[in-house]
Scaffold this active site. Structure first.
Site, mmCIF file in Angstrom:
data_model
loop_
_atom_site.group_PDB
_atom_site.id
_atom_site.type_symbol
_atom_site.label_atom_id
_atom_site.label_comp_id
_atom_site.label_asym_id
_atom_site.label_seq_id
_atom_site.Cartn_x
_atom_site.Cartn_y
_atom_site.Cartn_z
ATOM 1 N N SER A 1 0.874 -1.179 0.000
ATOM 2 C CA SER A 1 0.000 0.000 0.000
ATOM 3 C C SER A 1 0.910 1.228 0.000
ATOM 4 C CB SER A 1 -0.930 -0.015 1.208
ATOM 5 O OG SER A 1 -0.215 0.146 2.404
ATOM 6 N N HIS B 1 -3.261 -6.030 2.418
ATOM 7 C CA HIS B 1 -2.347 -7.046 2.930
ATOM 8 C C HIS B 1 -2.986 -8.420 3.080
ATOM 9 C CE1 HIS B 1 0.304 -3.681 4.817
ATOM 10 N NE2 HIS B 1 0.356 -3.698 3.506
ATOM 11 N N GLU C 1 -4.765 -2.487 9.212
ATOM 12 C CA GLU C 1 -4.045 -3.089 10.340
ATOM 13 C C GLU C 1 -4.724 -2.816 11.684
ATOM 14 O OE1 GLU C 1 0.004 -1.634 10.109
ATOM 15 O OE2 GLU C 1 -0.019 -1.915 7.942
ATOM 16 N N GLU D 1 1.593 -9.506 6.905
ATOM 17 C CA GLU D 1 2.389 -9.128 8.080
ATOM 18 C C GLU D 1 2.197 -10.105 9.238
ATOM 19 O OE1 GLU D 1 1.634 -4.957 8.827
ATOM 20 O OE2 GLU D 1 2.660 -4.383 6.982
ATOM 21 N N ASP E 1 -4.111 1.069 11.646
ATOM 22 C CA ASP E 1 -3.667 1.744 10.424
ATOM 23 C C ASP E 1 -4.786 1.577 9.400
ATOM 24 O OD1 ASP E 1 -2.542 2.816 8.197
ATOM 25 O OD2 ASP E 1 -0.892 1.380 8.018
ATOM 26 N N GLU F 1 -3.409 5.551 12.266
ATOM 27 C CA GLU F 1 -2.478 5.915 11.187
ATOM 28 C C GLU F 1 -3.262 6.067 9.885
ATOM 29 O OE1 GLU F 1 0.730 3.091 10.966
ATOM 30 O OE2 GLU F 1 0.983 3.411 8.826
ATOM 31 N N ASP G 1 1.575 8.299 7.510
ATOM 32 C CA ASP G 1 2.459 7.368 6.777
ATOM 33 C C ASP G 1 2.485 7.809 5.312
ATOM 34 O OD1 ASP G 1 3.621 5.244 5.453
ATOM 35 O OD2 ASP G 1 2.073 3.783 5.916
ATOM 36 N N LYS H 1 9.653 4.915 7.434
ATOM 37 C CA LYS H 1 10.041 3.723 6.680
ATOM 38 C C LYS H 1 11.243 4.117 5.835
ATOM 39 C CE LYS H 1 5.315 1.941 5.978
ATOM 40 N NZ LYS H 1 4.124 2.175 5.134
ATOM 41 N N HIS I 1 8.427 -1.324 9.632
ATOM 42 C CA HIS I 1 8.747 -2.275 8.574
ATOM 43 C C HIS I 1 7.909 -1.951 7.326
ATOM 44 C CE1 HIS I 1 5.070 -5.038 9.537
ATOM 45 N NE2 HIS I 1 4.774 -3.772 9.595
ATOM 46 N N LYS J 1 6.664 -0.516 14.614
ATOM 47 C CA LYS J 1 5.572 -1.277 13.999
ATOM 48 C C LYS J 1 6.222 -2.336 13.124
ATOM 49 C CE LYS J 1 2.779 0.057 10.391
ATOM 50 N NZ LYS J 1 1.570 0.520 9.698
HETATM 51 P P1 PGA Z 1 3.052 -1.219 3.157
HETATM 52 O O1 PGA Z 1 2.126 -1.189 4.442
HETATM 53 O O2 PGA Z 1 4.412 -1.616 3.576
HETATM 54 O O3 PGA Z 1 2.352 -2.197 2.269
HETATM 55 O O4 PGA Z 1 3.012 0.191 2.604
HETATM 56 C C1 PGA Z 1 2.527 -0.737 5.689
HETATM 57 C C2 PGA Z 1 1.778 0.480 6.107
HETATM 58 O O5 PGA Z 1 0.897 0.989 5.383
HETATM 59 O O6 PGA Z 1 2.060 1.004 7.187
HETATM 60 ZN ZN ZN Z 2 0.489 2.689 6.967
#
Ligand code: PGA
Ligand code: ZN
Length: 443
Positions: free
Chosen positions: A51, A164, A173, A214, A251, A302, A329, A354, A382, A405
């Protein structure tokens, strides 16, 4: 004192990530040829999102349809082995900012679209790890300094949805946080117990116990309230109190639900389960979150709104920011420019970090610093596509983020991070600090 530690060799190869997609692995050798110093070789592997935010630095993929469905990274690998290696060979591995500056320069674009952020990041991380090895100190200490001792509270994603997983849960999430645990080790234990009890409950209810990307379970459920009920049930069944030892984080990954043409968020799973189309506009999304946090011990949301809706984020922060953590994010994509914009507008009150969203370690660390100076929290994260590399565990401790996370306590790509944190915990011994990041809420 060792002042000069030359980069002697940089070598990349294509390997596989946790989803079976190709990714970049880089090996860096430093120090060879310096009197009294052996050569040290370290490696790093690059993660990958599903995503993905549209403002992220570019992940270079080969696009050859007959190989790995176009997802090969041989071009990024070649960029490491040629122009990025040339840029840093002979340079001082002890000067990470300068190494990263050279990588940024060698790429020469605003979004790493020439070399690929997956190429620059691999070099950046491998050099840092090799430097720490040569100095014979743990990576977290090399990156964070001698006073580094704060363990992060995990955000464990025990129920997966959105992009996911293939279930009907629309928000991406649902995470438990052992914010009230006495130590990091206890926190891991408590969350893992709850994860196992959640599995037992799902089985009892004849719901699927298959897991998403995940490692969290991915059953078909009608909406977020059903998910939260199950989680609270699992917490209690494990013998803990929701809202005390355990709090909940979500999230929403709302950019994925956003229908640009209609300007509303579409909930496909909820629509399917209820037999009617479910849409929410920006204001209704905030109402929806408000309703959830009235009922459940949610402390963090998030990407509650999509990545372009600055105005909506401002309103959401006004309405909810005094009560809970609002994490950007896709909104910030670990980018100082976008974070600066958020800080000026008072949008969100935390940043998700990230490393591959920006493409070098220094830029990611600068984003954390900027957030912390502005009174924003930082959560090290991650990606949904991961590897066995646990670099982010050291990074989370190094910057004193206080939160990490990194998925469910399931699948070795996720547990690699928790296990590294357990090692760091042991290494710090009595000096380890573990505290509830929500105890003194900052705006
Ligand atoms: P992604 O998801 O690594 O697929 O972007 C993680 C997130 O959205 O926090
Ligand atoms: Zn996110």
């Amino acid at each position: 004192m060792l002042r000069y530690l030359p980069v002697r060799r940089i070598h990349a190869r294509q390997v596989l990530d946790s989803r079976g997609n190709p990714t970049v692995e880089v090996e860096a050798t430093v120090g060879e040829g310096i009197v009294g110093i052996d050569g040290y070789t370290a490696r790093a592997m690059v993660p990958s999102g599903a995503s993905t935010g549209k403002f992220e630095a570019v992940e270079l993929r080969d696009g050859e349809k007959d190989k790995y469905l176009g997802l090969g990274v041989k071009k990024a690998v070649a960029n490491v082995n040629t122009k990025l290696a040339e840029a840093v060979l002979g340079e001082n591995a002890l000067n990470q900012s300068y190494i990263d500056h050279l990588l940024i320069q060698a790429d020469g674009t605003d979004n790493k679209s020439s070399a690929g952020a997956n190429a620059t990041l691999g070099v950046s991380m491998a050099v840092a790890r090799a430097a720490a090895m040569a100095l014979r100190i743990p990576l977290y200490q090399y990156l964070g300094g001698c006073h580094t001792r704060k363990l992060p509270v995990p955000m464990m994603n025990i129920l997966n949805g959105g992009k996911h997983a293939d279930n009907t849960v629309d928000l991406q999430e649902f995470m438990i946080m052992p914010a009230g645990a006495g130590s990091f080790e206890d926190g891991i234990r408590i969350c893992t117990e709850i994860y196992h009890f959640l599995k037992i409950i799902l089985k009892e209810k004849k719901l699927s116990t298959a897991v998403g990307d995940e490692g969290g379970f991915a059953p078909d459920l009608a909406d977020s309230k059903d998910v939260l009920e199950l989680i609270v049930m699992a917490v209690e069944r494990a013998g803990y109190e929701a809202g005390k030892e355990i709090v909940i984080a979500i999230d929403a990954a709302a950019s994925e639900l956003y229908d640009e043409e209609r300007g509303v968020y579409y909930f496909p799973g909820e629509s399917q389960m209820k037999g009617e189309d479910v849409f929410r506009d920006s204001r209704e999304m905030i109402d929806y979150y408000e309703e959830l946090l009235e009922k459940y011990p949610i402390v963090s949301i998030e990407d509650g709104l999509e990545e372009d809706d600055w105005e909506g984020w401002k309103i959401m922060t006004e309405r909810l920011g005094g009560r809970i953590q609002l994490v950007g994010d896709d909104l910030f994509v670990t980018n100082k420019k976008r974070l600066g914009c958020g800080i000026r507008l008072n949008a969100a009150n935390a940043i998700l970090v990230k490393v591959n969203q920006i493409g070098t370690l220094s830029e990611a660390m600068e984003a954390v610093e900027m957030a912390q100076h502005a009174g924003y929290r930082a959560v090290i994260s991650h990606r949904s596509g991961e590897t066995e590399d646990a670099f982010i565990s050291d990074l989370a401790v190094a910057v004193g983020a206080g939160q990490i996370k990194t998925g469910a306590p399931c699948r070795s790509d996720r547990n690699a991070k928790y296990n590294q944190l357990l090692r760091i915990c042991e290494n710090l011994g009595d000096l380890a600090v573990y505290e509830n990041p929500f105890e003194n809420p900052r705006k």
